[in-house]
Design an enzyme around this catalytic site. Structure first.
Site, short mmCIF file in Angstrom:
data_model
loop_
_atom_site.label_atom_id
_atom_site.label_comp_id
_atom_site.label_asym_id
_atom_site.label_seq_id
_atom_site.Cartn_x
_atom_site.Cartn_y
_atom_site.Cartn_z
N TYR A 1 0.85 -1.19 0.00
CA TYR A 1 0.00 0.00 0.00
C TYR A 1 0.89 1.23 0.00
CZ TYR A 1 -3.38 3.52 1.58
OH TYR A 1 -4.18 4.64 1.69
N LYS B 1 3.89 8.94 9.01
CA LYS B 1 3.57 8.34 10.31
C LYS B 1 4.51 8.83 11.43
CE LYS B 1 0.65 4.85 8.41
NZ LYS B 1 0.78 4.18 7.13
N ASP C 1 9.21 2.78 0.07
CA ASP C 1 8.15 3.47 0.78
C ASP C 1 8.24 3.05 2.24
OD1 ASP C 1 5.93 4.57 1.88
OD2 ASP C 1 4.49 3.67 0.48
C1 LIG Z 1 0.23 4.81 5.76
C2 LIG Z 1 1.00 4.58 4.52
C3 LIG Z 1 0.91 5.43 3.40
C4 LIG Z 1 -0.07 6.56 3.34
O1 LIG Z 1 0.20 7.54 4.29
P1 LIG Z 1 -0.99 8.57 4.69
O2 LIG Z 1 -0.33 9.48 5.68
O3 LIG Z 1 -2.08 7.73 5.25
O4 LIG Z 1 -1.37 9.26 3.44
C5 LIG Z 1 1.73 5.19 2.33
N1 LIG Z 1 2.61 4.17 2.33
C6 LIG Z 1 2.72 3.33 3.37
C7 LIG Z 1 3.74 2.24 3.33
C8 LIG Z 1 1.92 3.50 4.50
O5 LIG Z 1 2.03 2.65 5.53
#
Ligand SMILES: *Cc1c(COP(=O)(O)O)cnc(C)c1O
Length: 437
Positions: free
Chosen positions: A150, A273, A245
């Site tokens: 994701y 995060k 990511d």
């Molecule tokens: C949470 C997350 C996102 C999205 O971040 P948001 O602050 O919710 O937009 C993208 N990539 C990864 C790996 C994530 O865990």
């Protein structure tokens, strides 16, 4: 096994009814709606340390941690006091502040994988910008992603695997133009052959491969040793940028994230995060050369009214400062491993087909007999009916997990020995209910 009654959700249910009149599905982010578990969503009133309280006054030990940011728990005094002190001087200027320098210095001087950074306001925004940067830098259009990773709700990445081994993706959300999905190639995780085939089929067209180096948004799909290294080599050989990511793994498995844990140098890294200490912050970073392509230094446009917002920077500075203290990550991992081992021992004794996958302070409960789950299609969707019962039983015993069996849990630095013991016993009892009813 003690009989247990359902917690009261009277106030939460009232609030949810109201919320449904304001927001689609009653929420401002889908998984919060408790669609795949029992009952109405709990409306949270307060958090302190490792505990949260809902509108009905139920108290829980929290292993969701706002989905990852709260590695220091709720309302950590250092973060709170820093935020309050910054706010004495106003909340946003749309002009540079020293706090941006301070957070950047803290990160860059303790992370050998990036030389320059740009702050944005969410993980999604970080990923979106990283993709644009990769395309601008390589002058190529295609992106390769992995099924089960994701990357936020970026159009080009709301794409799932089509049929066949190497395919263009199909959109996984309405509203994403097919032409966008056509620029995204999707393959299975942990599959070297599929990766090589994709590079062969789309030679000189792939701008970037994006991966969660620790895939933790669709179960915890820990990759086989060597897969990430192979990915690095293939990207280099094909002049394709490798994007890690690390929105979830960054500052979670170590200060340098998964790049540091595995010793692999990606070309661009995204964060979110934890970096914002509970405030909306994301970031992307890379070498000075790659970052020189970002506006206003270079041609890749990216901006933000609230980017580098001082209050959010303050929260990030306070939180990351704590993470740099001696043994922070070792202590967190030791605590998590002891917890996970005790549960593994219990299920082994009972003969339950249940596993906990873990890395650092991230864990995932999987109702499976398999020793490893490394790809999205190895997760048995039927096992989620077990999670549904497990989740309700845990709530009834004062333990809060994110409301989906595909989500991981997080241990924070402030979970006490008592919290872990309470959670462990609640998990034993809840597993007994799942497997004996
Ligand atoms: C949470 C997350 C996102 C999205 O971040 P948001 O602050 O919710 O937009 C993208 N990539 C990864 C790996 C994530 O865990």
């Amino acid at each position: 096994m003690t009989e247990i009654t359902d917690i009261s959700r009277v106030k939460s249910a009232e609030l949810y009814e109201k919320a449904k009149t304001y927001f689609p599905g009653g929420v401002n982010s889908p998984v919060r709606a408790f669609r795949s578990v029992y009952g109405t969503p709990l409306f949270i009133q307060k958090g302190d340390g490792s505990h949260i309280w809902d509108a009905d006054g139920n108290e829980f030990v929290d292993f969701c941690g706002s989905w990852g940011p709260l590695i220091l728990g709720h309302n950590h005094p250092a973060v709170r006091e820093k935020v309050i002190s910054v706010m004495q001087n106003g909340m946003s200027f749309g002009a540079p502040t020293a706090l941006e320098n301070e957070l950047a210095e803290l990160i860059l001087s303790n992370n050998k994988f990036i030389e320059k950074i740009r702050f944005v306001s969410s993980g999604t925004e970080a990923v979106m910008s990283a993709i644009r940067l990769a395309r601008g830098y390589t002058k190529r259009d295609k992106i390769l992603k992995f099924e089960g990773c994701y990357h936020g709700h970026v159009d080009a990445l709301l794409v799932k695997a089509g049929s066949g081994l190497v395919t263009f993706g199909e959109t996984s959300s309405a509203g994403v133009p097919k032409s966008f999905a056509d620029e995204t190639i999707v393959i299975a995780l942990n599959d070297k052959d599929a990766l090589q085939k994709a590079f062969a089929e789309f030679k000189d067209q792939i701008a970037a491969v994006i991966i969660e180096p620790i895939p933790a948004n669709n179960g915890l799909l820990l990759q086989e040793g060597g897969f990430l290294q192979f990915l690095r080599e293939q990207c280099t050989a094909n002049d394709t940028l490798l994007i890690f990511d690390e929105v979830i793994s960054g500052f979670r498995v170590g200060f340098e994230g998964a790049a540091g844990v595995f010793g692999i140098q990606p070309d661009i890294i995204t964060y979110g995060k934890i970096i914002g200490g509970g405030m909306p912050v994301g970031a992307y970073g890379a070498s000075a050369t790659i970052m020189s392509n970002v506006s206003p230094q270079g041609p890749v446009y990216q901006a933000g009214t609230l980017s580098g917002n001082p209050v959010a920077m303050g929260a990030g500075i306070a939180q990351l400062t704590e993470l740099l203290k001696e043994n922070f990550y070792q202590d967190l991992e030791t605590k998590t491993t002891a917890f996970v081992s005790a549960i593994q021992q219990y299920v082994a004794d009972k003969g339950y087909e249940f596993k906990i996958f873990q890395i650092g302070s991230i864990f995932w409960f999987a109702f499976t007999g398999q020793d490893h789950i490394r790809r999205a299609d190895e997760i048995d969707a039927n096992s989620m009916s077990h999670f549904k019962i497990f989740h309700r039983e845990l709530l009834n015993r004062g333990i809060y997990l994110g409301p989906s069996g595909y989500e991981v849990g997080f241990v924070s630095a402030v979970h006490t020995a008592d919290d872990m013991e309470k959670a462990k016993l609640a998990i034993f009892d809840s597993l007994d209910v799942v497997y004996n009813q």
